[in-house]
Design an enzyme around this catalytic site. Structure first.
Site, PDB file in Angstrom:
ATOM      1  N   ASP A  67      -4.329  -8.289  -4.923  1.00 35.23           N
ATOM      2  CA  ASP A  67      -4.539  -9.421  -4.030  1.00 35.23           C
ATOM      3  C   ASP A  67      -4.720 -10.722  -4.805  1.00 35.23           C
ATOM      4  O   ASP A  67      -4.216 -11.760  -4.395  1.00 35.23           O
ATOM      5  CB  ASP A  67      -5.759  -9.162  -3.127  1.00 35.23           C
ATOM      6  CG  ASP A  67      -5.373  -8.284  -1.946  1.00 35.23           C
ATOM      7  OD1 ASP A  67      -4.325  -8.555  -1.330  1.00 35.23           O
ATOM      8  OD2 ASP A  67      -6.094  -7.322  -1.655  1.00 35.23           O
TER       9      ASP A  67
ATOM     10  N   GLU B   6     -10.957 -10.672  -5.740  1.00 31.20           N
ATOM     11  CA  GLU B   6      -9.530 -10.619  -5.401  1.00 31.20           C
ATOM     12  C   GLU B   6      -9.071 -11.873  -4.670  1.00 31.20           C
ATOM     13  O   GLU B   6      -7.945 -11.944  -4.199  1.00 31.20           O
ATOM     14  CB  GLU B   6      -9.195  -9.353  -4.618  1.00 31.20           C
ATOM     15  CG  GLU B   6     -10.063  -9.077  -3.418  1.00 31.20           C
ATOM     16  CD  GLU B   6      -9.754  -7.721  -2.766  1.00 31.20           C
ATOM     17  OE1 GLU B   6      -8.739  -7.087  -3.085  1.00 31.20           O
ATOM     18  OE2 GLU B   6     -10.554  -7.314  -1.905  1.00 31.20           O
TER      19      GLU B   6
ATOM     20  N   CYS C 109      -9.274  -2.918 -10.821  1.00 32.88           N
ATOM     21  CA  CYS C 109      -8.834  -1.736 -10.062  1.00 32.88           C
ATOM     22  C   CYS C 109      -7.501  -1.991  -9.374  1.00 32.88           C
ATOM     23  O   CYS C 109      -7.033  -1.173  -8.594  1.00 32.88           O
ATOM     24  CB  CYS C 109      -9.903  -1.309  -9.061  1.00 32.88           C
ATOM     25  SG  CYS C 109     -10.288  -2.565  -7.848  1.00 32.88           S
TER      26      CYS C 109
ATOM     27  N   HIS D 120       0.807  -1.220   0.000  1.00 41.38           N
ATOM     28  CA  HIS D 120       0.000   0.000   0.000  1.00 41.38           C
ATOM     29  C   HIS D 120       0.837   1.266   0.000  1.00 41.38           C
ATOM     30  O   HIS D 120       0.376   2.314  -0.440  1.00 41.38           O
ATOM     31  CB  HIS D 120      -1.037  -0.032   1.123  1.00 41.38           C
ATOM     32  CG  HIS D 120      -2.199  -0.896   0.729  1.00 41.38           C
ATOM     33  ND1 HIS D 120      -2.300  -2.206   1.102  1.00 41.38           N
ATOM     34  CD2 HIS D 120      -3.239  -0.644  -0.086  1.00 41.38           C
ATOM     35  CE1 HIS D 120      -3.387  -2.720   0.553  1.00 41.38           C
ATOM     36  NE2 HIS D 120      -3.980  -1.792  -0.164  1.00 41.38           N
TER      37      HIS D 120
HETATM   38  C1  PEP Z   1      -6.382  -5.117  -5.123  1.00 40.01           C
HETATM   39  O1  PEP Z   1      -6.215  -5.996  -4.275  1.00 40.01           O
HETATM   40  O2  PEP Z   1      -6.052  -5.242  -6.318  1.00 40.01           O
HETATM   41  C2  PEP Z   1      -6.969  -3.822  -4.751  1.00 40.01           C
HETATM   42  C3  PEP Z   1      -7.254  -2.920  -5.649  1.00 40.01           C
HETATM   43  O3  PEP Z   1      -7.170  -3.594  -3.419  1.00 40.01           O
HETATM   44  P1  PEP Z   1      -5.997  -3.167  -2.415  1.00 40.01           P
HETATM   45  O4  PEP Z   1      -4.766  -2.901  -3.228  1.00 40.01           O
HETATM   46  O5  PEP Z   1      -6.445  -1.946  -1.703  1.00 40.01           O
HETATM   47  O6  PEP Z   1      -5.882  -4.357  -1.535  1.00 40.01           O
HETATM   48 MG    MG Z   2      -7.210  -5.809  -2.371  1.00 41.09          MG
END
Ligand code: PEP
Ligand code: MG
Length: 578
Positions: free
Chosen positions: A462, A438, A509, A196
């Protein structure tokens, strides 16, 4: 500062985490280290004096921070610091600590025992607001402990000049709390490309290289750095020629970016005239403004957990409502996909008391926690319903692995709807409800999930880590966690095909949506929506415009049959050349 210790042009290779080139002096970010020993045979008076001195010093620091917050118009944070200043001189706390000091223990042990005792007393009270004070007392108390130990506390970390931040690792809340206007780039010893911190760096448009290893930590503050967040290479103490060619490249990149930006507000139409939706990932209204600036047609992922970070208590329904409205107002009638809180994994929120887990990415994360705390979850769901009035707000649940989870989440959403309507609030007549795909379980069962939802948004960050069993934060396995691996691509195909067969739209996403190699493959697999960091949008639109859908389909068919992520990436590049 000791520049002579490092050789000239020292190159280090890490993992490219946020694109862009940056140059400037380094500054090391230190994590707090608050271990103390329990000692006995100490003089109570002397130890009390040490505590008094530490408290006075912390109160002075806190007053400075409070004044800074006031000047920057952060009245809420300023009030929190005011409360901390007062707590530190609470007479009953000091009396309790004096009692402990009489047993001749050292100041550190007496102070923390006192803080712990008062925090537990507060946590046991029936009133929620008072309970939450226990976090404050621990926060303020640990500042005093750092002063006693002579350790600089991280949130007093001040960046005075623009610099390249070097760190062992940074949590999302630490990253969020830095003064981004002064951060030129991040060079992180640990971490993976979809951690993140990397995602935040991309959202801020700050180049980042992660997984550089311990050696980066030995660079003294003030070392001149060249950071290439696109290739993952950094150069410490560069010579004049290296600086010159780097600066030339940087200027060229900036020019290229400016050309792509000129067309950013136009749709991403393929060569055969098919418009592909390109939207943004954001976590607040400032990023939503930047999304509009870079040509986003909507928001494909609003990460709401960032509202919950950097605070002492969970935000109330009203506060959440304001935050959601701010983003929706910026986006006007454009679609906004709001993801319900996704904590756990690498995002801890201390006041939620989630507990320590050995495998947090496989643990009590996101919707798993929310379903077991329905009253907590419904605060967010009610705020979302109220914010929906007059906008195209869509709700998406993260980390769904089973059909039961999505059914339970939807039942709570309907319960929240009833409560909001009963309280006579206006809400949108209809909203789309979707899930993040995910987990491999959700991807494989996509043909069942379609009956429950209006859309799928594939979280490839994920999905990749779970499919290849490669922790997204661990640089040692980062080479495995490539979303272009056919094992991930085949699942994406299954999800898109199942979605389309049932007439629902499918987006991505995860960071893959802006990966130049992945974009044509996703286009060829029939993806409807690409969601990414705002600053990545102009380049993604530029790439989409290079392809026709039939070419992209041909490419997608070929790569699904390949053996590895590397051969997929090579195939995409060869296809370009052909
Ligand atoms: C993902 O897992 O691709 C996602 C967009 O969620 P995050 O990166 O916030 O876990
Ligand atoms: Mg995620």
């Amino acid at each position: 500062m000791n520049h002579t210790a490092i050789s000239s042009n020292r190159k280090m290779k890490g993992i490219a985490a946020a694109p862009g080139l940056a140059e400037g002096p380094s500054l090391r970010w230190h994590k707090e280290n608050l271990h103390f020993e329990r000692l006995s045979g100490k003089d109570p008076q002397q130890e009390r004096q040490r505590i008094d001195q530490a408290v006075t010093r912390v109160q002075k620091d806190l007053s400075a921070l409070r004044d800074k917050m006031r000047v920057e118009n952060h009245a809420d944070e300023a009030a929190v610091f005011d409360a901390h200043i007062l707590m530190l001189e609470d007479p009953s706390l000091m009396k309790y600590i004096d009692g402990l000091l009489k047993k001749t223990i050292n100041a550190e042990a007496a102070w923390m025992d006192g803080i712990q005792f008062f925090a537990e007393q507060l946590a046991a009270l029936p009133d929620d607001t008072l309970q939450a004070r226990s976090i404050d007392i621990i926060d303020a108390g640990s500042r005093v402990l750092s002063a006693l130990l002579g350790v600089e506390k991280d949130h007093l970390f001040i960046i005075s000049e623009p610099c390249v931040i070097i760190a062992q690792d940074l949590t999302p809340s630490e990253t969020a709390s830095l003064d981004k206007s002064k951060v030129l780039a991040f060079c992180i010893a640990e971490g993976g490309p979809t951690s993140h911190t990397a995602i935040l760096a991309r959202a801020y448009g700050i180049p980042a290289v992660v997984g550089l290893g311990e050696s980066v930590l030995s660079l003294p503050d003030g070392t001149q750095m060249l950071v290439d967040g696109t290739s993952g290479q950094i150069i410490a103490n560069p010579d004049q020629w290296t600086i010159q060619s780097f600066t030339q490249r940087k200027n060229m990149e900036e020019k290229k970016g400016a050309i792509e930006y000129q067309l950013a507000q136009e749709p991403a139409a393929t060569r055969d005239g098919i418009s592909v939706e390109v939207v943004a990932n954001v976590s607040n209204s400032g990023e939503a403004e930047s999304a509009i600036f870079y040509g986003a047609e909507g928001i494909g992922l609003f990460r709401t957990e960032f509202l919950f970070l950097k605070r002492q208590y969970e935000p109330s329904e009203e506060e959440q409502l304001q935050a959601y409205r701010q983003v929706l107002d910026v986006m006007e009638k454009r679609p906004v996909v709001v993801r319900t809180i996704d904590v756990g994994g690498d995002k801890d929120i201390p006041y939620l008391n989630l507990g320590k887990e050995d495998n947090p990415f496989l643990g009590w994360r996101a919707v798993r926690m929310c379903l077991e705390r329905p009253e907590f979850f419904k605060v967010q769901l009610r705020a979302l319903w109220r914010a929906s009035q007059g906008h195209d707000l869509r709700i998406m649940f993260p980390m769904i692995a089973t059909l039961e989870e999505v059914r339970k989440a939807k039942a709570l959403l309907m319960e929240a709807h009833r409560e909001v309507v009963q309280a006579r609030h206006k809400v949108a007549e209809k909203i789309q409800v979707g899930i993040m795909v995910e987990t491999p379980s959700a991807a494989i069962m996509a043909d069942r999930f379609v009956r429950e939802v209006n859309f799928f948004s594939i979280g490839t960050n994920d999905l990749t880590q779970y499919t290849l069993a490669a922790d997204r934060d661990n640089p040692k396995v980062a080479h495995l966690g490539d979303p272009c691996h056919p094992a991930v691509l085949r699942q994406i195909k299954m999800v898109i095909d199942s979605g389309h067969a049932a007439g629902i739209w499918v987006g991505v996403c995860g960071e893959m949506a802006s990966d130049p190699d992945a974009i044509p493959v996703l286009l060829g697999l029939g993806l409807d929506e690409f969601s990414m960091a705002p600053s990545a949008i102009p380049h993604a639109k530029y790439i989409l415009r290079q392809w026709s859908t039939s070419q992209a389909r041909q490419l997608a068919e070929q790569v699904l049959d390949l053996d590895s992520a590397a051969s997929v990436r090579q195939r995409v590049r060869d296809f370009h050349v052909e």
